[in-house]
Design an enzyme around this catalytic site. Sequence first.
Site, PDB file in Angstrom:
ATOM      1  N   HIS A  48       2.388  41.210  65.451  1.00 31.81           N
ATOM      2  CA  HIS A  48       3.537  42.091  65.685  1.00 31.81           C
ATOM      3  C   HIS A  48       3.557  43.250  64.680  1.00 31.81           C
ATOM      4  O   HIS A  48       3.610  44.428  65.071  1.00 31.81           O
ATOM      5  CB  HIS A  48       4.827  41.269  65.572  1.00 31.81           C
ATOM      6  N   GLU A  49       3.518  42.911  63.401  1.00 31.66           N
ATOM      7  CA  GLU A  49       3.568  43.953  62.368  1.00 31.66           C
ATOM      8  C   GLU A  49       2.320  44.823  62.389  1.00 31.66           C
ATOM      9  O   GLU A  49       2.378  46.014  62.077  1.00 31.66           O
ATOM     10  CB  GLU A  49       3.764  43.329  60.990  1.00 31.66           C
ATOM     11  N   HIS A  69       2.906  47.669  64.691  1.00 31.48           N
ATOM     12  CA  HIS A  69       3.617  48.760  64.016  1.00 31.48           C
ATOM     13  C   HIS A  69       2.654  49.601  63.184  1.00 31.48           C
ATOM     14  O   HIS A  69       2.655  50.841  63.244  1.00 31.48           O
ATOM     15  CB  HIS A  69       4.685  48.186  63.083  1.00 31.48           C
ATOM     16  N   HIS A  79       0.218  51.662  65.150  1.00 33.15           N
ATOM     17  CA  HIS A  79       0.957  52.783  65.748  1.00 33.15           C
ATOM     18  C   HIS A  79       1.121  53.895  64.712  1.00 33.15           C
ATOM     19  O   HIS A  79       0.866  55.074  64.991  1.00 33.15           O
ATOM     20  CB  HIS A  79       2.317  52.294  66.232  1.00 33.15           C
TER      21      HIS A  79
END
Length: 600
Positions: free
Chosen positions: A393-394, A397, A400
Site C-alpha cells: 500500500h505505502e 504512494h 506515485h
Amino acid sequence: MKEESIKLPLREEIPEKLTWDLTLIFKNDGECEKELKNIDTQIAEVATYKGLLSKSDSAFLEALKTILKFERRMERLFVYANLKNDQDTSNKYYQGLIARARQLYAKVGASVSWFEPELLELPADRLEEYLVQNTELAKYRHLIEKITSQRKHILSMKEEELLAGATDIFSTAENFFGVLNNSDLKFPEVRDAQNNLIQLSHGNYGKLLENPQRSVRQAAFEGMYHVYQQFQSTFALSLSSHVHTHNFLAQKRHYTDARSASLAKNEIPVSVYDTLVERVHHHLSLLHRYVALRKKILKIDQVHMYDLYTPITKVPSKIYSYEESQKIAVKALNILGDDYTAKVKEAFKSRWIDVVENKGKRSGAYSSGMYDTAPYILLNWQNNLESLFTLVHEMGHSMHSYASNTNQDYHYSDYSIFVAEIASTTNENLLTQYLLDNTSDPQLKAYILNHYLDGFKGTVFRQTQFAEFEQWIHEQDAGQKALTAKEMNEYYMSLNEHYYGSDIFNDPEIAFEWERIPHFYYDFYVYQYATGFAAASALAQKIITQGPKDYLAFLRAGSSDFPIEIIKKAGVDMTKEAYLDSAFDLFEKRLSELEALVLN
C-alpha cells in the site's frame, strides 16, 4: 520473582538497515539547522516583488519562481524535521525542531500571502496576455487557473497575511492530539496467547486484535479503550477546537460549509461525497452479511467489535518476514512493468523505509517526501499478512510520488489528495489477485479472501462511517450545538450500530473510538480512502485485462490537471456511481467465494 514483560526497543537499538536514511535529505542535523536559519533570513526577498505583478509578465514570472523556490526549500526542511520527529516522538530535540519548522512554515506562508490577492486583482485579459506572450510563464497556466477559479474565496491582502501568519496557531489542536496520542498516553500490559505480558501499543494493537484467542483480543480492546475513556473530555476539547477552526476559516472565505471548502481545493463536487455515502448505505446489507458469516464460522453467540479483525479461516503457518515480503511485493507488482519494479527494489536497497517499531515511534504507516527527497515510508512491521499489504500500500504512494516527481516540474509534482489513495489501493488489489492466482490451497485462498473482505470493510465501509461522523461534528459546531465527549460518544455509537447491523454486539468501549483516529484532524480526508479504493478496484481490473499503460500515465500526471480529469483519463469517471457499484459487485463476488469455501 517478578515477571518481566516484553519491552519495545529504543531507537538506537534498531539495526541501521531497518531504518530510513535521512542523510539523503540533509547530511546531519547541523546542515538542517543551517538551512532553517538561511530560509528565515532570506525570506524577506519575497517581499521585494510585492506590487510588481501588474508591471510586466517578466516581473510576474520572477515573483512566482521566487515564491516556489522558498516553498520548495521549506518543504524539504519540513519533511526532514517531521520524519526525524516521527521516528522517536519522545526525543526533545526533534520535538523542538519540528516546532520551529512549523513556525517557519507559517512565517513563509505569511510572507507569500500577498501573491494570490494581488494576482486576483489583475484583469483577466491582462493575465491572459501574460500567458500568451511569455512561453515560460505559460508552463504555470494550470497552477494560475487553480488560483483564479477560487477568486471569490480569496480575501484581501492584509486578511490573507493575517490568516497565513496564524497557520501554526490553527494547527494547535492537531499538534496537541499528536503529542498526546503518540507520546503521552500510557497503555497497560496485556497477556498474549502464550500468557506472556507485553506492553500494549498502537503498533501491536492491530496484531493483537487479529489473535485467534478471544481473550487476547478482548484484553487488548478493553485495555486500549480504558485509557481513552479516561481522557475523553481532553480529546473532545481537542477535536472540537479543530472542527471549530475549520468552520471559522470556511465562513471567512465565504464557503457554504467546511466540507465544501475542503473539496473545492481540488475541484471535487460535493455530490461525490454524498454519492459515496448513499451507495454505501444502499449496500450495507453486504456488510451485515459478512458480520453474520463471521458469527457462523467463529461459532459465537454474539460478534463483538474485537471479533471483527481476527481471521475467520485457518491462519497460515507462514510468517511474513520483511525480507520475504519484499520478494512477494516485487512479484505481485511485476504486472506494472520492469521500470516500476526496478524503483521498488531501489526503495528497499537505498533505505527509503523505516521498518520496525521502537519506543516513541509514531504509530501506523505512511509515505512521505517531496520533490527533492526520496519518497520515504514509515512502517511498524509485525510479521503478518497485514504488514505485507501495508508495505505494498505505502509503496503505491511512494511510486506515485516518484513517477510524479520525475515527470513533472516542481509546481505540478504534488498530486491531489483526492487521488492520493488510488495508487496505494490499486497495489493492494493487485497483491490480492496475485495471491489468489498463486495458491491452490483452499484454506489459504479462504484466508486471502477474508483478508480482502476485511480490507474492504475497513477501507470502504469503515472510512465512510468516519466520513459521516466527520460531517456530523462539523455540522454540530456550525449549528452552535454541544460537541462534548457525551454527544460524540452517543452519535458514534449509534452510527456504529447502523453500519454493522443486528448481528454485532456494540461494546460500550467502541463509543470512544473517535478519540484515537488521527484522520479526523486531516480536514475531510477519510472519504477519499473509500472513493480511492473503489476507483482502484476498477483500475486494477483494467490493468489485469488491458495492461498498465493508462494507469502509469496517471501516476506520472501529478497535478498537471484537475484530479477528476486525471483519473478519468485513466478510465474511471468518479462523478458517476458506476465505479462504486462495481466495487461492491467485486466484494459480493468474493464474499460468495468465501462462503462457498467455508460453509460447504
